[in-house]
Design an enzyme around this catalytic site. Structure first.
Site, PDB file in Angstrom:
ATOM      1  N   HIS B 122       0.866  -1.187   0.000  1.00 31.33           N
ATOM      2  CA  HIS B 122       0.000   0.000   0.000  1.00 31.33           C
ATOM      3  C   HIS B 122       0.903   1.237   0.000  1.00 31.33           C
ATOM      4  O   HIS B 122       2.003   1.205   0.561  1.00 31.33           O
ATOM      5  CB  HIS B 122      -0.856  -0.041   1.269  1.00 31.33           C
ATOM      6  CG  HIS B 122      -1.949   0.977   1.333  1.00 31.33           C
ATOM      7  ND1 HIS B 122      -1.711   2.309   1.595  1.00 31.33           N
ATOM      8  CD2 HIS B 122      -3.293   0.855   1.181  1.00 31.33           C
ATOM      9  CE1 HIS B 122      -2.867   2.960   1.611  1.00 31.33           C
ATOM     10  NE2 HIS B 122      -3.837   2.102   1.353  1.00 31.33           N
ATOM     11  N   ASP B 199       2.891  -4.739   7.967  1.00 35.04           N
ATOM     12  CA  ASP B 199       1.693  -3.908   7.883  1.00 35.04           C
ATOM     13  C   ASP B 199       0.498  -4.856   8.005  1.00 35.04           C
ATOM     14  O   ASP B 199       0.166  -5.575   7.072  1.00 35.04           O
ATOM     15  CB  ASP B 199       1.691  -3.161   6.544  1.00 35.04           C
ATOM     16  CG  ASP B 199       0.375  -2.444   6.260  1.00 35.04           C
ATOM     17  OD1 ASP B 199      -0.546  -2.532   7.091  1.00 35.04           O
ATOM     18  OD2 ASP B 199       0.281  -1.809   5.193  1.00 35.04           O
ATOM     19  N   GLN B 202      -4.684  -5.483   6.811  1.00 39.24           N
ATOM     20  CA  GLN B 202      -5.665  -6.434   6.266  1.00 39.24           C
ATOM     21  C   GLN B 202      -5.662  -7.766   7.009  1.00 39.24           C
ATOM     22  O   GLN B 202      -6.488  -8.626   6.723  1.00 39.24           O
ATOM     23  CB  GLN B 202      -5.387  -6.672   4.774  1.00 39.24           C
ATOM     24  CG  GLN B 202      -5.498  -5.440   3.911  1.00 39.24           C
ATOM     25  CD  GLN B 202      -6.901  -4.855   3.885  1.00 39.24           C
ATOM     26  OE1 GLN B 202      -7.893  -5.572   4.048  1.00 39.24           O
ATOM     27  NE2 GLN B 202      -7.008  -3.545   3.694  1.00 39.24           N
ATOM     28  N   LYS B 225     -10.484  -0.701  10.265  1.00 37.23           N
ATOM     29  CA  LYS B 225     -10.601  -1.911   9.445  1.00 37.23           C
ATOM     30  C   LYS B 225     -10.847  -3.142  10.315  1.00 37.23           C
ATOM     31  O   LYS B 225     -11.130  -4.216   9.790  1.00 37.23           O
ATOM     32  CB  LYS B 225      -9.332  -2.112   8.615  1.00 37.23           C
ATOM     33  CG  LYS B 225      -9.047  -1.011   7.596  1.00 37.23           C
ATOM     34  CD  LYS B 225      -7.832  -1.374   6.769  1.00 37.23           C
ATOM     35  CE  LYS B 225      -7.230  -0.185   6.052  1.00 37.23           C
ATOM     36  NZ  LYS B 225      -8.073   0.418   5.026  1.00 37.23           N
ATOM     37  N   CYS B 365      -4.543   2.244  -3.784  1.00 42.25           N
ATOM     38  CA  CYS B 365      -3.297   2.805  -3.238  1.00 42.25           C
ATOM     39  C   CYS B 365      -2.149   1.810  -3.391  1.00 42.25           C
ATOM     40  O   CYS B 365      -1.324   1.648  -2.480  1.00 42.25           O
ATOM     41  CB  CYS B 365      -3.465   3.230  -1.782  1.00 42.25           C
ATOM     42  SG  CYS B 365      -4.668   4.530  -1.546  1.00 42.25           S
TER      43      CYS B 365
END
Lengths: 136, 407
Positions: B122, B199, B202, B225, B365
């Site tokens: 991202h 990261d 998700q 999220k 992104c």
């Protein structure tokens, strides 16, 4: 609601690809990207010695609204003095904010008005053309 | 514990509300997930019984606010596999957490040091490092992506070297859903003494994360999220790293002492939480972590993968559709991107909206990944535990309509 947005004229304009392509020897050219969605429009123009647009070609990597807008813009802009492109931009902005009906195929974009996130799809070809016509 | 999707759906008030006259089929969970009563109630309880500033006051509400805020930190620490709460930093979001690391840990790097990022990152895990490279002259090394949309860990030996200081990659791709081979990344980093950041934006929405087992050095994720509020995110880092890192932002609460001659810093986590923190959102995130820890993720995983299979089978029947990502269910989470020949993703998403189906379309992104696959964008479906067969079937009906209208 998408029936209203993607009505027959918009789909027909987008599918026609009229004016799509590149010019062999453009007087000016500009590429604009929509940073939010990645859509990209390149406009090639050829001007005569009185700054009249005699030929215009567009390459669009974008949605149906962007494709249709480029086709409609190319049809209206060809033959105009470059100084009048700002008037076309004002006309499409007025269509999108609901203050004017728009001439010819510009009127086809009236249903886009409530879809604020899609306004940029319609105006991206205009921005590319205006960019191409800026004094260098 | 058994899993009852209808019962779970009843915990999310928004799922019962029609949108433009249609039942809502919310499949844009990778952009923002919906929020259950447990989170809404926790935030309301804080705002109506304990709203005050934290750390500073001695009155009853200030004590209650501090307890709620620090309790949320402890909840997040448990969600992350029982790491020490002092290693959990609340930030304004996942992007803010990565920027904190890039600014603070990044300031300890030297010109010529190298940072390895994958091509599927991202932008929030590219831009802060690019800015650091511009600022101090570190070098960014891209790690390639396979045709299946996975980070190509086989290429690590060609990219990682003695100058590598950090490998920062997505735990789960926000476009392809592929789960990175963390063990391979950690092994490559340890071989040269580099650190690893994941990261987890998700990954966190799909259940507790066992950080001690992963063996990484930094982990970040976003509250919104993961069924929590907006405006809150998390940075976790090993204590020794945090203690070596200078503060990123200056202000109240992050100092030891202040004079015009010298300022000392508070120990972590306060060193990195200048000013009044987002207390209500943190309380909400703590509740979201407790809520997730109360679910049966084995059963939910089966449910989510069943829906993913139904989606992929349905798309396989659409002649002009093709997937950007792993073709099967192994090593992935329920994030599915697809492209329709001759139909732009924005037009697909707009048609889907008319069916009450919410998805994300565009480059997500992740422009380097779009360039890798030579596409402008994709239509992305992100499945959450509360999604059901009706959501997938509504989406597939909308895809059929998009093909009919444009192709």
């Amino acid at each position: 609601m998408s029936d209203a947005l993607y009505h027959d004229r918009i789909v027909a304009l987008a599918k026609s690809r009229a004016g799509a392509g590149k010019l062999e020897a453009p007087t000016a050219s500009a590429r604009r990207d929509n940073p939010l969605c990645g859509d990209r429009v390149t406009m090639d123009v050829r001007l005569d010695d009185q700054d009249r647009i005699v030929e215009l070609a567009h390459q669009v990597r974008g949605c149906a609204l962007c494709q249709a807008s480029a086709v409609a813009l190319a049809a209206r802009a060809t033959g105009l003095p470059k100084a009048e492109i700002g008037t076309l931009r004002a006309e499409i902005d007025a269509v999108l904010d609901g203050t004017a009906a728009g001439e010819g195929d510009f009127a086809a974009f009236a249903p886009v008005r409530p879809y604020r996130s899609r306004h940029d799809c319609v105006t991206l070809p205009f921005e590319a053309l205006q960019d191409a016509l800026k004094p260098r | 514990m058994s899993f009852d999707v209808a019962a779970l759906r009843r915990q999310f008030p928004i799922l019962g509300r029609p949108v433009n006259g249609n039942a809502l089929h919310y499949l844009d969970n990778g952009a923002s997930a919906q929020t259950p009563d447990a989170v809404l109630d926790a935030v309301r309880l804080y705002e109506t019984t304990a709203r005050a500033n934290v750390l500073r006051g001695v009155h009853a509400l200030a004590e209650a606010a501090t307890e709620a805020y620090e309790g949320a930190r402890a909840d997040v620490a448990r969600f992350l596999g029982g790491v020490p709460a002092e290693e959990v930093i609340f930030t304004g979001g996942c992007t803010a957490a990565i920027n904190l690391v890039a600014q603070s840990y990044g300031s300890l790097l030297k010109p010529g040091d190298e940072i390895v990022l994958s091509v599927l990152e991202h932008h929030s895990n590219i831009v802060p490092w690019y800015q650091l490279a511009q600022r101090i002259g570190v070098k960014l090394r891209p790690l390639p992506v396979t045709d299946e949309g996975r980070i190509d860990v086989a290429a690590l030996p060609q990219v990682v070297n003695a100058r590598t200081r950090l490998i920062s990659v997505a735990h789960v791709s926000n476009v392809t859903g592929a789960v990175v081979d963390v063990a391979a990344v950690v092994a490559a980093a340890r071989g040269v003494g580099a650190k690893v950041m994941l990261d987890g934006a998700q990954r966190a929405p799909h259940g507790p994360v066992d950080l001690p087992a992963l063996g990484v050095d930094f982990y970040v994720f976003a509250g919104h999220k993961a069924y929590g509020p907006n405006g809150i995110g998390v940075l976790w880092a090993r204590r020794e790293l945090l203690e070596a890192m200078p503060p990123f932002m200056g202000g109240g609460s992050m100092i030891g002492s202040v004079t015009f001659e010298a300022i000392t810093w508070a120990p972590p986590p306060r060193r990195f939480e200048a000013g009044t923190p987002p207390i209500g959102p943190a309380v909400g995130l703590g509740a979201a972590c407790r809520w997730m820890m109360g679910l049966d993720w084995t059963a939910i995983g089966s449910h989510e993968m069943g829906l993913t299979q139904r989606l992929m089978d349905g798309l396989a029947a659409v002649r002009s559709a093709w997937l950007i990502g792993p073709p099967g269910l192994q090593g992935r989470l329920p994030v599915v991107s697809f492209v329709l020949d001759d139909v732009h993703p924005h037009d697909v998403a707009q048609i889907l909206d008319s069916f009450g189906v919410a998805v994300r379309a565009g480059h997500h992104c992740a422009q380097p990944l779009m360039e890798r696959f030579d596409i402008a964008g994709t239509t992305r479906v992100c499945i959450a535990p509360y999604n059901d067969i009706g959501d997938i079937d509504a989406l597939l009906a909308g895809v059929d309509e998009a093909v009919r209208r444009f192709a």
